[in-house]
Design an enzyme around this catalytic site. Structure first.
Site, PDB file in Angstrom:
ATOM      1  CB  ILE A  14     -27.760 -16.538 -17.441  1.00  0.00           C
ATOM      2  CG1 ILE A  14     -27.654 -15.152 -18.107  1.00  0.00           C
ATOM      3  CG2 ILE A  14     -28.992 -16.602 -16.550  1.00  0.00           C
ATOM      4  CD1 ILE A  14     -28.779 -14.832 -19.087  1.00  0.00           C
ATOM      5  CG  ASP A  33     -21.698 -25.350 -21.304  1.00  0.00           C
ATOM      6  OD1 ASP A  33     -21.033 -25.201 -22.345  1.00  0.00           O
ATOM      7  OD2 ASP A  33     -22.257 -24.410 -20.716  1.00  0.00           O
ATOM      8  CG  ASN A  34     -21.040 -27.102 -26.863  1.00  0.00           C
ATOM      9  OD1 ASN A  34     -21.091 -26.058 -26.220  1.00  0.00           O
ATOM     10  ND2 ASN A  34     -21.408 -27.178 -28.133  1.00  0.00           N
ATOM     11  CG  ASP A  61     -23.680 -29.904 -29.636  1.00  0.00           C
ATOM     12  OD1 ASP A  61     -24.914 -29.687 -29.580  1.00  0.00           O
ATOM     13  OD2 ASP A  61     -22.899 -29.251 -30.346  1.00  0.00           O
ATOM     14  CB  SER A 127     -34.191 -13.139 -25.951  1.00  0.00           C
ATOM     15  OG  SER A 127     -33.701 -11.870 -26.304  1.00  0.00           O
ATOM     16  CE1 TYR A 151     -30.086 -15.493 -28.918  1.00  0.00           C
ATOM     17  CE2 TYR A 151     -31.078 -13.310 -28.826  1.00  0.00           C
ATOM     18  CZ  TYR A 151     -30.675 -14.477 -28.191  1.00  0.00           C
ATOM     19  OH  TYR A 151     -30.883 -14.618 -26.840  1.00  0.00           O
ATOM     20  CE  LYS A 155     -32.462 -17.849 -27.141  1.00  0.00           C
ATOM     21  NZ  LYS A 155     -32.233 -18.927 -26.178  1.00  0.00           N
ATOM     22  CG  ASN A 201     -24.091  -7.776 -25.043  1.00  0.00           C
ATOM     23  OD1 ASN A 201     -23.763  -8.955 -25.037  1.00  0.00           O
ATOM     24  ND2 ASN A 201     -25.130  -7.341 -25.725  1.00  0.00           N
TER      25      ASN A 201
HETATM   26  P1  NAD Z   1     -23.544 -17.865 -22.593  1.00  0.00           P
HETATM   27  O1  NAD Z   1     -23.027 -17.952 -23.988  1.00  0.00           O
HETATM   28  O2  NAD Z   1     -22.673 -17.307 -21.548  1.00  0.00           O
HETATM   29  O3  NAD Z   1     -24.042 -19.296 -22.123  1.00  0.00           O
HETATM   30  C1  NAD Z   1     -24.541 -20.273 -23.012  1.00  0.00           C
HETATM   31  C2  NAD Z   1     -23.883 -21.590 -22.671  1.00  0.00           C
HETATM   32  O4  NAD Z   1     -24.390 -22.600 -23.557  1.00  0.00           O
HETATM   33  C3  NAD Z   1     -22.376 -21.552 -22.858  1.00  0.00           C
HETATM   34  O5  NAD Z   1     -21.744 -22.118 -21.726  1.00  0.00           O
HETATM   35  C4  NAD Z   1     -22.131 -22.413 -24.095  1.00  0.00           C
HETATM   36  O6  NAD Z   1     -20.883 -23.054 -24.060  1.00  0.00           O
HETATM   37  C5  NAD Z   1     -23.299 -23.377 -24.029  1.00  0.00           C
HETATM   38  N1  NAD Z   1     -23.703 -23.939 -25.325  1.00  0.00           N
HETATM   39  C6  NAD Z   1     -23.916 -23.268 -26.489  1.00  0.00           C
HETATM   40  N2  NAD Z   1     -24.259 -24.123 -27.465  1.00  0.00           N
HETATM   41  C7  NAD Z   1     -24.285 -25.367 -26.889  1.00  0.00           C
HETATM   42  C8  NAD Z   1     -24.572 -26.663 -27.385  1.00  0.00           C
HETATM   43  N3  NAD Z   1     -24.903 -26.891 -28.662  1.00  0.00           N
HETATM   44  N4  NAD Z   1     -24.506 -27.708 -26.524  1.00  0.00           N
HETATM   45  C9  NAD Z   1     -24.164 -27.520 -25.228  1.00  0.00           C
HETATM   46  N5  NAD Z   1     -23.871 -26.310 -24.709  1.00  0.00           N
HETATM   47  C10 NAD Z   1     -23.939 -25.249 -25.536  1.00  0.00           C
HETATM   48  O7  NAD Z   1     -24.921 -17.052 -22.673  1.00  0.00           O
HETATM   49  P2  NAD Z   1     -25.824 -16.454 -21.499  1.00  0.00           P
HETATM   50  O8  NAD Z   1     -25.731 -14.981 -21.556  1.00  0.00           O
HETATM   51  O9  NAD Z   1     -25.574 -17.164 -20.240  1.00  0.00           O
HETATM   52  O10 NAD Z   1     -27.261 -16.818 -22.070  1.00  0.00           O
HETATM   53  C11 NAD Z   1     -27.945 -17.976 -21.642  1.00  0.00           C
HETATM   54  C12 NAD Z   1     -29.266 -18.055 -22.380  1.00  0.00           C
HETATM   55  O11 NAD Z   1     -30.017 -16.868 -22.135  1.00  0.00           O
HETATM   56  C13 NAD Z   1     -29.138 -18.182 -23.903  1.00  0.00           C
HETATM   57  O12 NAD Z   1     -30.139 -19.061 -24.356  1.00  0.00           O
HETATM   58  C14 NAD Z   1     -29.402 -16.765 -24.379  1.00  0.00           C
HETATM   59  O13 NAD Z   1     -29.928 -16.763 -25.681  1.00  0.00           O
HETATM   60  C15 NAD Z   1     -30.427 -16.287 -23.362  1.00  0.00           C
HETATM   61  N6  NAD Z   1     -30.464 -14.836 -23.187  1.00  0.00           N
HETATM   62  C16 NAD Z   1     -29.323 -14.159 -22.853  1.00  0.00           C
HETATM   63  C17 NAD Z   1     -29.356 -12.787 -22.693  1.00  0.00           C
HETATM   64  C18 NAD Z   1     -28.113 -12.006 -22.373  1.00  0.00           C
HETATM   65  O14 NAD Z   1     -28.088 -10.803 -22.617  1.00  0.00           O
HETATM   66  N7  NAD Z   1     -27.082 -12.611 -21.811  1.00  0.00           N
HETATM   67  C19 NAD Z   1     -30.565 -12.099 -22.860  1.00  0.00           C
HETATM   68  C20 NAD Z   1     -31.722 -12.812 -23.182  1.00  0.00           C
HETATM   69  C21 NAD Z   1     -31.645 -14.192 -23.345  1.00  0.00           C
HETATM   70  C1  WQD Z   2     -27.258  -1.795 -24.908  1.00  0.00           C
HETATM   71  C2  WQD Z   2     -27.202  -0.315 -25.300  1.00  0.00           C
HETATM   72  C3  WQD Z   2     -26.434   0.067 -27.537  1.00  0.00           C
HETATM   73  C4  WQD Z   2     -22.359  -1.399 -26.903  1.00  0.00           C
HETATM   74  C5  WQD Z   2     -28.682  -7.412 -26.613  1.00  0.00           C
HETATM   75  C6  WQD Z   2     -29.359  -8.379 -27.564  1.00  0.00           C
HETATM   76  C7  WQD Z   2     -30.657  -8.861 -26.972  1.00  0.00           C
HETATM   77  C8  WQD Z   2     -30.453  -9.435 -25.574  1.00  0.00           C
HETATM   78  C9  WQD Z   2     -29.770  -8.445 -24.709  1.00  0.00           C
HETATM   79  C10 WQD Z   2     -30.002 -11.797 -25.783  1.00  0.00           C
HETATM   80  C11 WQD Z   2     -27.720  -0.042 -26.701  1.00  0.00           C
HETATM   81  C12 WQD Z   2     -25.459   0.634 -26.548  1.00  0.00           C
HETATM   82  C13 WQD Z   2     -23.677  -1.032 -26.737  1.00  0.00           C
HETATM   83  C14 WQD Z   2     -21.385  -0.400 -27.136  1.00  0.00           C
HETATM   84  C15 WQD Z   2     -23.120   1.266 -26.988  1.00  0.00           C
HETATM   85  N1  WQD Z   2     -29.614 -10.600 -25.601  1.00  0.00           N
HETATM   86  N2  WQD Z   2     -24.060   0.269 -26.775  1.00  0.00           N
HETATM   87  N3  WQD Z   2     -21.813   0.902 -27.173  1.00  0.00           N
HETATM   88  O1  WQD Z   2     -28.545  -4.506 -27.964  1.00  0.00           O
HETATM   89  O2  WQD Z   2     -30.047  -3.968 -25.966  1.00  0.00           O
HETATM   90  O3  WQD Z   2     -29.507  -6.281 -26.453  1.00  0.00           O
HETATM   91  O4  WQD Z   2     -28.532  -8.027 -25.332  1.00  0.00           O
HETATM   92  O5  WQD Z   2     -31.121 -12.223 -25.910  1.00  0.00           O
HETATM   93  O6  WQD Z   2     -31.143  -9.838 -27.831  1.00  0.00           O
HETATM   94  O7  WQD Z   2     -29.611  -7.695 -28.780  1.00  0.00           O
HETATM   95  O8  WQD Z   2     -27.702  -4.811 -25.592  1.00  0.00           O
HETATM   96  O9  WQD Z   2     -25.610  -4.323 -24.405  1.00  0.00           O
HETATM   97  O10 WQD Z   2     -25.557  -4.570 -26.928  1.00  0.00           O
HETATM   98  O11 WQD Z   2     -26.627  -2.565 -25.936  1.00  0.00           O
HETATM   99  O12 WQD Z   2     -23.444   2.456 -27.046  1.00  0.00           O
HETATM  100  O13 WQD Z   2     -20.192  -0.664 -27.322  1.00  0.00           O
HETATM  101  O14 WQD Z   2     -25.827   0.090 -25.298  1.00  0.00           O
HETATM  102  O15 WQD Z   2     -26.577   0.898 -28.659  1.00  0.00           O
HETATM  103  O16 WQD Z   2     -28.374   1.191 -26.672  1.00  0.00           O
HETATM  104  P1  WQD Z   2     -28.974  -4.808 -26.584  1.00  0.00           P
HETATM  105  P2  WQD Z   2     -26.284  -4.130 -25.715  1.00  0.00           P
END
Ligand code: NAD
Ligand code: WQD
Length: 349
Positions: A14, A33-34, A61, A127, A151, A155, A201
């Site tokens: 993101i 970013d680390n 970090d 999240s 996790y 948050k 995911n």
């Molecule tokens: P990502 O893992 O791709 O990105 C996170 C980045 O943070 C990475 O580049 C990683 O190297 C860096 N990082 C981790 N620990 C660090 C540290 N101690 N110091 C410096 N850098 C560090 O994840 P993302 O999907 O881009 O998610 C970004 C944010 O959004 C996270 O906080 C995640 O919890 C939140 N989020 C993600 C999702 C999702 O599904 N992708 C959903 C809800 C919330």
């Molecule tokens: C989506 C749907 C699975 C994989 C996660 C984190 C949540 C947030 C978003 C960070 C579900 C199904 C999945 C597979 C499948 N992230 N599935 N086969 O679990 O909704 O949320 O990402 O904050 O905290 O928990 O996302 O993509 O894992 O699953 O059938 O191989 O797909 O059961 O219904 P989820 P997901």
């Protein structure tokens, strides 16, 4: 003078898309970013897409207060977007201390350094997982929170800390954004989601099946109380998430204190709907078999996204087809993620 935004985790999924969006809108961007879960190559691709460089990128970090303080001392930071965190639910159950240390400890370190340098504007990555096992959907920001894994607890804990900091410091302005399920990729095919190891995911797993890296998808249960029995989620395009952050930065001064918003589309999509859409868009049907439910999964999680729309006059605009098309383009052009030069696009190494 353009505003300078410091983006922690700016090389991640993101974060990288958000950096492009900020650069496209005239902001100066400093990345911290680390690379524990990202490639520095993403930073070159950000600059290539935006057509101009980041102001700086620091491989440190966020928990390293001394190094972080030096970054703040060397750039005129106006606002911070804090993405850096660990995000894998299953891993958080196996390694809870690491999750609390990075996610909560990292946020505390950042807040203390921001305070030291009199920076008071923050957008925080929260999240939908804070809602836990939702009884009813759609979920509003007032729906009960009930995290079900470390996790999600980290948050919610960060949100509580931010709330307390805002109560204590009148000048703090914080927007905590609870994302639902961000998917997709930049339409250029240069930036996308590049999970390490087996994807946990759905979308990246489906994309790797389509490209031939994995044999078939395991659908985790088809006996949920949903229209087709498979899990329903609120998938939103990562470009919409990135835009949402850029818009959020522009709204930080709306009022002091903390505000929490859902980022979602308000539309639920089942696993089988996503599989079918991806097959159509890519021209590669995705083979799957139904297996048992995954422990900890819930039937449906869908956002009520009306609060953010009312506050900022902004909503998501990209549909499931765009999410699948862009995820597929990134997968096809980068079958091995960022570890190689992208195919046919003459991009950076
Ligand atoms: P990502 O893992 O791709 O990105 C996170 C980045 O943070 C990475 O580049 C990683 O190297 C860096 N990082 C981790 N620990 C660090 C540290 N101690 N110091 C410096 N850098 C560090 O994840 P993302 O999907 O881009 O998610 C970004 C944010 O959004 C996270 O906080 C995640 O919890 C939140 N989020 C993600 C999702 C999702 O599904 N992708 C959903 C809800 C919330
Ligand atoms: C989506 C749907 C699975 C994989 C996660 C984190 C949540 C947030 C978003 C960070 C579900 C199904 C999945 C597979 C499948 N992230 N599935 N086969 O679990 O909704 O949320 O990402 O904050 O905290 O928990 O996302 O993509 O894992 O699953 O059938 O191989 O797909 O059961 O219904 P989820 P997901």
């Amino acid at each position: 003078m353009p505003e300078t935004v410091l983006v922690t985790g700016g090389a991640g999924f993101i974060g990288s898309h958000t950096c492009v969006e900020l650069l496209d809108h005239g902001y100066e961007v400093v990345v911290v970013d680390n690379h524990v879960n990202s490639s520095p190559r993403a930073l070159d691709r950000i600059a290539k897409i935006a057509g101009r460089p980041l102001a700086a990128a620091h491989q440190i970090d966020v928990r390293d207060r001394k190094a972080l303080s030096e970054v703040f001392a060397s750039h005129p930071v106006d606002a911070v977007i804090h993405f850096a965190a660990h995000k894998a639910v299953g891993e958080s159950v196996a390694r809870p201390v690491e999750y609390y240390d990075t996610n909560v400890g990292g946020t505390c370190a950042l807040l203390s350094v921001m305070h030291e340098h009199q920076v008071h504007r923050l957008v925080f990555s929260s999240s939908c997982s804070v809602y836990g096992d939702a009884r009813t959907v759609p979920l509003t920001e007032q729906s009960p929170v009930a995290p079900t894994n470390p996790y999600a607890h980290t948050k919610l804990m960060c949100e509580r800390i931010l709330q307390d900091v805002c109560t204590h410091l009148a000048e703090m302005k914080v927007l905590a954004l609870r994302y639902f399920n961000p998917v997709g990729a930049h339409p250029s095919g240069l930036l996308g989601e590049d999970p390490r190891g087996v994807p946990g995911n759905l979308m990246p797993y489906v994309a790797q099946v389509a490209v031939g890296r994995r044999e078939q998808l395991s659908v985790f249960g088809d006996d949920y109380p949903t229209p087709d029995g498979t899990g329903v989620r609120d998938y939103l395009h990562v470009m919409d998430v990135a835009e949402g952050h850029r818009v959020a930065v522009g709204h930080l001064d709306d009022r002091a204190g903390m505000q929490v918003f859902n980022l979602g589309t308000g539309t639920g999509t089942s696993v089988l709907q996503l599989v079918s859409a991806f097959g159509e868009v890519s021209g590669r049907p995705v083979p799957y078999r139904v297996v048992d439910r995954r422990a900890g999964d819930v039937a449906a999680l869908v956002a009520d996204a009306s609060a953010v729309a009312a506050a900022w006059d902004w909503t998501t605009t990209r549909d499931l087809t765009a999410m699948c098309r862009d995820a597929w383009r990134f997968q096809e052009l980068n079958p091995d993620g960022y570890s190689r030069r992208p195919r046919d696009v003459g991009g950076p190494t």
